[in-house]
Enzyme design. Structure first.
Site, PDB file in Angstrom:
ATOM      1  N   GLY A   1      12.780   0.464   1.798  1.00 50.87           N
ATOM      2  CA  GLY A   1      13.781   0.105   0.515  1.00 50.87           C
ATOM      3  C   GLY A   1      14.569  -0.991   0.878  1.00 50.87           C
ATOM      4  O   GLY A   1      14.368  -1.526   1.869  1.00 50.87           O
TER       5      GLY A   1
ATOM      6  N   GLY B   1       6.897  -3.006  -2.504  1.00 52.57           N
ATOM      7  CA  GLY B   1       6.491  -1.488  -2.600  1.00 52.57           C
ATOM      8  C   GLY B   1       7.620  -0.668  -3.071  1.00 52.57           C
ATOM      9  O   GLY B   1       7.441  -0.227  -4.354  1.00 52.57           O
ATOM     10  N   THR B   2       8.540  -0.213  -2.365  1.00 51.45           N
ATOM     11  CA  THR B   2       9.545   0.579  -2.765  1.00 51.45           C
ATOM     12  C   THR B   2      10.349   0.318  -4.247  1.00 51.45           C
ATOM     13  O   THR B   2      10.743   1.035  -5.101  1.00 51.45           O
ATOM     14  CB  THR B   2      10.690   1.037  -1.636  1.00 51.45           C
ATOM     15  OG1 THR B   2      10.085   1.453  -0.606  1.00 51.45           O
ATOM     16  CG2 THR B   2      11.718   1.914  -2.376  1.00 51.45           C
TER      17      THR B   2
ATOM     18  N   CYS C   1       1.060   4.023  10.278  1.00 51.46           N
ATOM     19  CA  CYS C   1       1.772   5.101   9.448  1.00 51.46           C
ATOM     20  C   CYS C   1       2.394   6.103  10.489  1.00 51.46           C
ATOM     21  O   CYS C   1       1.767   6.733  11.245  1.00 51.46           O
ATOM     22  CB  CYS C   1       0.618   5.857   8.528  1.00 51.46           C
ATOM     23  SG  CYS C   1       1.351   6.996   7.476  1.00 51.46           S
TER      24      CYS C   1
ATOM     25  N   ILE D   1       6.681  -5.369   7.509  1.00 51.79           N
ATOM     26  CA  ILE D   1       6.681  -3.951   8.242  1.00 51.79           C
ATOM     27  C   ILE D   1       6.051  -2.971   7.552  1.00 51.79           C
ATOM     28  O   ILE D   1       6.394  -2.774   6.329  1.00 51.79           O
ATOM     29  CB  ILE D   1       8.028  -3.738   8.691  1.00 51.79           C
ATOM     30  CG1 ILE D   1       8.969  -3.570   7.981  1.00 51.79           C
ATOM     31  CG2 ILE D   1       8.517  -4.996   9.760  1.00 51.79           C
ATOM     32  CD1 ILE D   1      10.363  -2.990   8.169  1.00 51.79           C
TER      33      ILE D   1
ATOM     34  N   SER E   1       0.966  -1.205  -0.154  1.00 48.25           N
ATOM     35  CA  SER E   1      -0.056   0.141   0.043  1.00 48.25           C
ATOM     36  C   SER E   1       0.896   1.357   0.103  1.00 48.25           C
ATOM     37  O   SER E   1       1.986   1.494   0.773  1.00 48.25           O
ATOM     38  CB  SER E   1      -0.929   0.033   1.209  1.00 48.25           C
ATOM     39  OG  SER E   1      -1.565   1.299   1.423  1.00 48.25           O
TER      40      SER E   1
END
Lengths: 271, 313
Positions: free
Chosen positions: B227, B275-276, B140, B201, B32
């Site tokens: 990352g 993600g990254t 977040c 995480i 997300s």
């Protein structure tokens, strides 16, 4: 939905045209065919430690030769890596991204291009496109001291005024607004103006053009620190007026610079 | 049938996984915050995904934080986007119908400032048939109210889970923050209140200084670190959590290759989030899937279960 691609482009030339200002031409036929002035490409660094793409504006495209030219300022590890790419090296790039500059409503009308520093790069591309379109072009470019890309601008046939913050031969001394005032460049409703450069320059230009209150239109290309560069991460945003609410107040939205911009109507940008 | 699933099929590899009685065609999910349907879908076929985990959406639109929101770090990055999102109404009008054209599962990540807001968003989306699961973002680091405030306190995390489970008609994943002393304590607390799965995480809280301008690079001063650089921390926490709970664990944090994904599966993850890597390479999802298939083929594993069982950890 417009599909986007990742290309392996071959570097043809990568030359220093001013101190730490590089001009790189690469073979990327599809990207060259798709590119419009005001768009940028993502350049993906090779180093494992550099994980974000470098968004770099397009300075020119030759669809016949299949070449794309970018001009960039060497400011950090990513652009240092790109500076070291010799002819024959392969760089990983994206399709042209962002929305580009809209053309004026009709040919034959006066247009003003304002470039600040490396922000002159997209103006060269735009000058070429506008010249083909048949616009009457005046370009004003500002630099700190060392000038570049001015010959490329002149070669498109546009009237080119060069100005610098520090004294230089063959340049006005002062900022781009001073230069426009001294040269009595007073855009009115027949004019379309385009600009790319540091945010303070763009803001001052908006104040100047809209302060004249003569009805000229102005499009500005904004710069913002980006994540993905293609609209997925929402890392780069600008406050932009987008219509009015029921009580007549401006609705201000945070639009994506990479996807909804980088070109915005100057009137809509909240500085 | 997507192209790379065809490749797996030809090699006799079954990538499918089952989480909370829901079948996913492969264990690769977007993380997300790094996925937008139209923008990501411009680069690759979304049907390649096991699941599209969409950007955090709240009951009402959120403006997010000031810019700069992004900083690059050594092998990683910081973000302080602050969950800018158009709200559930717009999400239902634009994102969901667009995703409905693809053959993939949708997991909707939910943001909130309060328990009422989390529950309100879940109720607003409960009847959307295109959504397979909810992922509740209590982790977040970029919002001052809600977010990680819930994820760092076992009692509050449990309370959010209990209330969301009370209203949700779909299985609920709780997304956990690594910014705690013992992540397994939070994981056990949400499991006890009926969480169907956990994902971890979320980003680590970090900071970056712009030496030239002599200030923090991010307008918010601090932001979420993600990352490749965070992978060892993520892997350790996924392993610990998988030992501590019996619900499925979705592992994420720094995955950028097929073998990275395999490592998370090996330590107990039922699926993985990416993600990254999608910022570093818009084609990362399909590349990582292809690499995972190759890695499984080289080792002679024909299913994700075989891969997981092959490791002694």
């Amino acid at each position: 939905m417009e599909l986007k691609f990742i290309y392996e482009a071959e570097v043809l030339h990568n030359i220093e045209i001013a101190h730490n200002i590089m001009k790189l031409t690469m073979l990327a036929p599809q990207a060259a065919a798709d590119a419009r002035a005001g768009q940028f490409i993502n350049v993906y660094p090779k180093s494992d430690r550099l994980i974000l793409p470098r968004p770099i504006s397009i300075c020119g495209a030759d669809p016949d030769k299949g070449t794309l030219t970018i001009v960039y300022d060497v400011v950090g590890a990513g652009t240092e890596e790109l500076k070291a790419a010799d002819s024959g090296a392969v760089v990983r790039i994206s399709s042209p991204l962002g929305n580009g500059f809209p053309m004026p409503e009709a040919p034959g009308k006066p247009v003003l291009l304002v470039g600040g520093g490396v922000g002159t790069a997209p103006m060269v591309f735009l000058a070429g496109a506008l010249s083909e379109y048949g616009a009457d072009i005046t370009a004003v470019t500002g630099f700190r001291q060392e000038t570049f890309l001015t010959e490329e601008l002149k070669s498109t046939g546009c009237r080119t005024l060069v100005t610098t913050d520090l004294p230089t031969e063959h340049a006005f001394l002062g900022n781009v607004i001073d230069c426009m005032q001294i040269n009595r460049i007073v855009p009115d409703s027949g004019w379309t103006c385009y600009a790319c450069g540091p945010r303070p320059m763009l803001e001052a230009l908006c104040r100047y053009i809209y302060g004249l209150d003569k009805g000229a239109s102005l499009y500005v290309s904004l710069e913002e620190r980006m994540g993905c560069g293609y609209g997925a991460c929402v890392g780069c945003v600008a406050d932009v007026r987008d219509g009015k609410d029921s009580s007549g107040r401006d609705i201000i939205r945070k639009l994506k610079v990479c996807k909804d911009g980088p070109v915005f109507n100057g009137e809509a940008v909240v500085w | 049938m997507a192209k790379l699933d065809k490749k797996a099929g030809e090699l006799g590899i079954d990538l499918s996984v089952n989480i909370c009685d829901i079948a996913f065609k492969n264990p690769l999910m977007t993380a997300s915050g790094t996925f937008s349907a139209r923008e990501s879908g411009a680069f690759y076929d979304i049907s390649e995904l096991g699941a599209a985990v969409t950007k955090g959406v709240a009951l009402e639109p959120w403006a997010g934080n000031d810019t700069p929101r992004i900083a690059e770090t050594y092998g990683g990055m910081l973000n302080a986007v602050g969950l800018q999102n158009p709200g559930v109404d717009e999400y239902k009008k634009t994102e969901l119908p667009f995703l409905a054209k693809y053959d993939t599962r949708v997991i909707t990540n939910i943001a909130g400032h309060s328990i009422e807001e989390y529950c309100g968003a879940v109720e607003a989306l409960n009847d959307c048939s295109g959504i397979s699961m909810f992922e509740i973002n209590i982790s977040c680091p970029n919002v001052s109210q809600g977010g990680a405030a819930f994820g760092t306190d076992p009692a509050l995390a449990a309370e959010v889970t209990r209330e969301v489970k009370r209203v949700s008609k779909k299985p609920v994943i709780i997304k956990l923050t690594p910014n705690v002393t013992d992540i397994t304590e939070i994981a056990r607390a949400v499991e006890a209140e009926g969480a169907d799965a956990v994902s971890l995480i979320n980003t680590l809280l970090g900071m970056h200084i712009d030496l030239r301008r002599r200030r923090t690079t991010l307008a918010r001063k601090v932001g979420g670190f993600s990352g490749p650089a965070v992978k060892p921390v993520a892997l350790r926490m996924v392993w610990q959590t998988a030992q501590a709970v019996s619900i499925p664990v979705i592992g994420l944090g720094g995955i950028r290759s097929g073998t990275d994904a395999a490592e998370f599966l090996a330590v107990g993850a039922s699926a993985v989030g990416i993600g990254t890597a999608a910022l570093s390479d818009p084609l990362a999802m399909v590349r990582i899937k292809s690499e995972l298939i190759d890695y499984m083929h080289e080792n002679g594993w024909s299913s994700i279960a075989e891969l997981r069982n092959a490791f002694e950890i």
